[in-house]
Scaffold this motif. Structure first.
Motif, short mmCIF file in Angstrom:
data_model
loop_
_atom_site.label_atom_id
_atom_site.label_comp_id
_atom_site.label_asym_id
_atom_site.label_seq_id
_atom_site.Cartn_x
_atom_site.Cartn_y
_atom_site.Cartn_z
N ALA A 48 -10.80 -1.59 -2.63
CA ALA A 48 -10.33 -2.68 -3.48
C ALA A 48 -9.67 -3.79 -2.65
O ALA A 48 -9.91 -4.98 -2.89
CB ALA A 48 -9.33 -2.14 -4.51
N GLU A 49 -8.87 -3.42 -1.68
CA GLU A 49 -8.21 -4.41 -0.84
C GLU A 49 -9.23 -5.17 0.01
O GLU A 49 -9.11 -6.39 0.20
CB GLU A 49 -7.17 -3.74 0.05
CG GLU A 49 -5.97 -3.20 -0.73
CD GLU A 49 -5.09 -2.30 0.12
OE1 GLU A 49 -5.32 -2.20 1.34
OE2 GLU A 49 -4.16 -1.69 -0.44
N LEU A 50 -10.23 -4.47 0.50
CA LEU A 50 -11.25 -5.12 1.31
C LEU A 50 -12.04 -6.12 0.49
O LEU A 50 -12.32 -7.25 0.93
CB LEU A 50 -12.17 -4.06 1.92
CG LEU A 50 -13.28 -4.56 2.84
CD1 LEU A 50 -12.70 -5.21 4.08
CD2 LEU A 50 -14.20 -3.41 3.23
N LEU A 51 -12.42 -5.74 -0.73
CA LEU A 51 -13.21 -6.64 -1.59
C LEU A 51 -12.40 -7.86 -2.02
O LEU A 51 -12.98 -8.89 -2.37
CB LEU A 51 -13.70 -5.88 -2.82
CG LEU A 51 -14.75 -4.80 -2.58
CD1 LEU A 51 -15.05 -4.04 -3.86
CD2 LEU A 51 -16.03 -5.41 -2.01
N ALA A 106 -0.03 -2.58 5.38
CA ALA A 106 -0.08 -3.76 6.25
C ALA A 106 -0.98 -3.52 7.45
O ALA A 106 -1.73 -4.41 7.88
CB ALA A 106 1.33 -4.11 6.71
N GLN A 107 -0.92 -2.31 8.01
CA GLN A 107 -1.78 -1.96 9.14
C GLN A 107 -3.24 -1.92 8.72
O GLN A 107 -4.12 -2.36 9.46
CB GLN A 107 -1.35 -0.61 9.71
CG GLN A 107 -2.12 -0.19 10.96
CD GLN A 107 -1.72 1.19 11.45
OE1 GLN A 107 -0.95 1.89 10.79
NE2 GLN A 107 -2.24 1.60 12.59
N ARG A 108 -3.49 -1.43 7.51
CA ARG A 108 -4.86 -1.38 6.99
C ARG A 108 -5.41 -2.79 6.81
O ARG A 108 -6.55 -3.07 7.22
CB ARG A 108 -4.87 -0.63 5.66
CG ARG A 108 -6.25 -0.43 5.06
CD ARG A 108 -6.20 0.60 3.95
NE ARG A 108 -5.30 0.22 2.87
CZ ARG A 108 -4.60 1.08 2.14
NH1 ARG A 108 -4.68 2.37 2.38
NH2 ARG A 108 -3.83 0.64 1.16
N ARG A 109 -4.63 -3.68 6.23
CA ARG A 109 -5.10 -5.05 6.03
C ARG A 109 -5.34 -5.73 7.37
O ARG A 109 -6.34 -6.45 7.55
CB ARG A 109 -4.07 -5.84 5.22
CG ARG A 109 -4.50 -7.27 4.91
CD ARG A 109 -3.44 -8.05 4.16
NE ARG A 109 -3.86 -9.40 3.88
CZ ARG A 109 -4.44 -9.77 2.75
NH1 ARG A 109 -4.69 -8.89 1.81
NH2 ARG A 109 -4.81 -11.03 2.57
N GLN A 110 -4.46 -5.51 8.33
CA GLN A 110 -4.64 -6.09 9.65
C GLN A 110 -5.95 -5.61 10.28
O GLN A 110 -6.69 -6.40 10.89
CB GLN A 110 -3.46 -5.72 10.55
CG GLN A 110 -3.55 -6.29 11.96
CD GLN A 110 -2.42 -5.81 12.85
OE1 GLN A 110 -1.87 -4.71 12.64
NE2 GLN A 110 -2.05 -6.59 13.83
N ALA A 111 -6.23 -4.33 10.12
CA ALA A 111 -7.47 -3.77 10.67
C ALA A 111 -8.69 -4.38 9.99
O ALA A 111 -9.67 -4.73 10.66
CB ALA A 111 -7.47 -2.25 10.51
N GLN A 112 -8.66 -4.51 8.67
CA GLN A 112 -9.79 -5.09 7.95
C GLN A 112 -10.03 -6.54 8.38
O GLN A 112 -11.18 -6.94 8.62
CB GLN A 112 -9.52 -5.02 6.44
CG GLN A 112 -9.52 -3.61 5.88
CD GLN A 112 -9.07 -3.57 4.43
OE1 GLN A 112 -8.50 -4.52 3.91
NE2 GLN A 112 -9.33 -2.45 3.76
N GLU A 113 -8.97 -7.32 8.46
CA GLU A 113 -9.12 -8.72 8.83
C GLU A 113 -9.63 -8.86 10.26
O GLU A 113 -10.44 -9.74 10.56
CB GLU A 113 -7.78 -9.44 8.66
CG GLU A 113 -7.37 -9.62 7.20
CD GLU A 113 -6.00 -10.24 7.05
OE1 GLU A 113 -5.21 -10.19 8.03
OE2 GLU A 113 -5.70 -10.78 5.96
#
Length: 508
Positions: free
Chosen positions: A199-202, A163-170
């Motif tokens: 993969a999550e970033l793409l 969740a922290q990784r996705r928040q950072a990417q967004e």
């Protein structure tokens, strides 16, 4: 300009435009703002850059105490930070591990240097990366570099929750869109991030288009499985000058026993280039020092003997940074169709007669880095980027830095710099239809709306340009302003007709 179904369908004067599209079209009044092709950032690390937005920002630190105070005040069970540069510290050194441990109060701490090729870490993080102690680049008290750094970086990344990784990417992609960037090239790899991260970033939608690269030796299959554009990006031939890990032909002047680190030889480089060429994919490497550039050129020469120069050129392989390159090497790279993915803010930050480059290399070598004009004159395709979080995402500042290089004669004209940060980025990723990155009928409606006080370019007495309203011009003259002047402000960013950023209330 008229846009329909995500494509530019007409450009011209108002009267015929109103006659053709006025009755049914939604009209956007610019009120003095201007439209230009959106930027492409050809080298980013989205998660790391996003974590900088939510973690500990050390880019403004000017002393050991600044770093330690930031760590003490950081919330959470683990601390992720970035941006320290000991060459700017009053003490002339980074914090020791003992000092960091005291500030961390037993927490895992990872603090990457500004070039992300070494890091300060706490003992608690070392315990999570036990192999670091037996790896090249290990230090009992100071920053970790080389393989030891890769080990602790991997442990630090593993501690970041999804969740922290996705928040950072967004957060990072939203920031890029607000700076007029419609596409970013993510330079991922096993020593930089992870397969899951890429993969999550793409998979993210609604922001700038992400072009993925997976920098792993022999990683063609993995790159294809991930949907990456190539097995390229940060596949390290060497390290970085700031961390004294860039591979040099002659030692560092401030560390005479050290010539840096060469991670790949010509044979390994050739094998990777050949595997990618056969697969029809882009190969690519991180390369900075002159010894590393020489090794890359030797590798391409070996590959050319196997498949020929036209086959190499057809794949448009790429080099990231390529800072210490001679005219002869630039010509060879151009003959193989190699993309030079470069970062003008490197020169703005560390170039010049009193910059970090000179402290590391001496005046003779330290003022000869990042020769953009030399690469362009040789025919190499230039694509500009930030290497975020190493430098900030600020494309107009990057364009200005490419023009006003701190070494006379190494900069490029404003139009060339802007093209390298727009159309050049698309071409570097294999989009070469002749219109993407421009605003002519048939081109994707990918653009940004800007407000600027001044539309007269004054790069130098011999390079003055004015804003062109000629619709036949594929790349108009640009509002690149003099050093110290206020740069254009982004009001809206559009990708293929879809608004991905809008400054509230800016366009009515």
């Amino acid at each position: 300009m008229a846009v329909a179904d995500g494509q530019v369908v007409w450009v011209g004067q108002d009267t015929p435009g109103v006659a053709l599209y006025g009755e049914s079209a939604e009209v956007v009044h610019l009120d003095g703002a201007f439209v230009a092709p959106a930027f492409v950032d050809a080298h980013v690390h989205a998660t790391s850059a996003g974590l900088l937005l939510t973690g500990v920002d050390l880019t403004g630190a000017r002393s050991v105490q600044d770093v330690l105070s930031a760590v003490k005040q950081a919330p959470g069970a683990a601390v992720w930070g970035h941006g320290w540069d000991e060459t700017r510290f009053a003490e002339g050194r980074p914090p020791t591990r003992a000092e960091l441990d005291e500030a961390a109060s037993g927490r895992p701490v990872y603090l990457s240097r500004i070039d992300v090729h070494s890091a300060l870490v706490s003992t608690a993080l070392v315990e999570l990366a036990s192999r670091a102690r037996d790896s090249d680049g290990w230090s009992e008290s100071g920053p970790l570099s080389r393989a030891a750094h890769h080990e602790v970086r991997r442990a630090a990344k593993d501690a970041v929750a999804p969740a922290q990784r996705r928040q950072a990417q967004e957060a990072f992609l939203a920031l890029a869109a607000s700076r007029g960037v419609a596409s970013v090239h993510e330079c991922a790899g096993p020593d930089i991030s992870s397969r899951e991260d890429l993969a999550e970033l793409l998979a993210l939608t609604g922001g700038p288009q992400v072009v993925g690269y997976w920098g792993e030796l022999g990683g063609v299959g993995t790159a294809k499985a991930l949907g990456a554009r190539g097995a390229a990006g940060d596949l390290f031939v060497d390290g970085a000058l700031g961390s004294r890990t860039a591979a040099l032909c002659s030692p560092y002047v401030d560390d005479p026993g050290n010539s840096g680190a060469l991670y790949l030889d010509a044979a390994a480089i050739a094998d990777h280039v050949l595997a990618c060429t056969v697969a029809g994919m882009q190969a690519g490497f991180h390369v900075i020092g002159d010894a590393a550039v020489a090794e890359v050129v030797a590798g391409f020469e070996l590959a050319e003997k196997q498949v020929g120069a036209p086959e190499l050129a057809a794949c448009r392989h790429r080099l990231e940074h390529v800072e210490m390159v001679s005219a002869e090497q630039a010509a060879k790279l151009a003959s193989w169709g190699v993309v030079a993915s470069v970062q003008p803010l490197f020169d703005a930050t560390w170039g010049g007669p009193d910059g970090m480059y000179v402290r590391r290399l001496g005046a003779e070598r330290g003022t000869q880095l990042n020769p953009f004009s030399q690469l362009a004159a040789a025919g190499a395709l230039l694509a500009l980027g930030s290497d975020a979080p190493v430098t900030r995402v600020d494309p107009w500042e990057s364009v200005r830095a490419a023009v006003h290089h701190r070494t006379d004669g190494f900069g490029v004209l404003p139009r060339a710099a802007f093209t390298a940060h727009t159309r050049g980025g698309w071409r570097a990723a294999g989009v070469d239809d002749g219109v993407t990155g421009t605003l002519v009928p048939g081109a994707p409606a990918t653009y940004a709306v800007w407000r600027a006080d001044e539309l007269v370019v004054g790069a130098s007495d011999s390079r003055v340009q004015r804003w062109s309203t000629d619709p036949r011009s594929r790349v108009p003259a640009l509002p690149v302003l003099e050093p110290g002047a206020v740069l254009p402000e982004c009001l809206r960013t559009v990708l293929c007709g879809q608004v991905i950023y809008e400054r509230e209330g800016a366009l009515g």
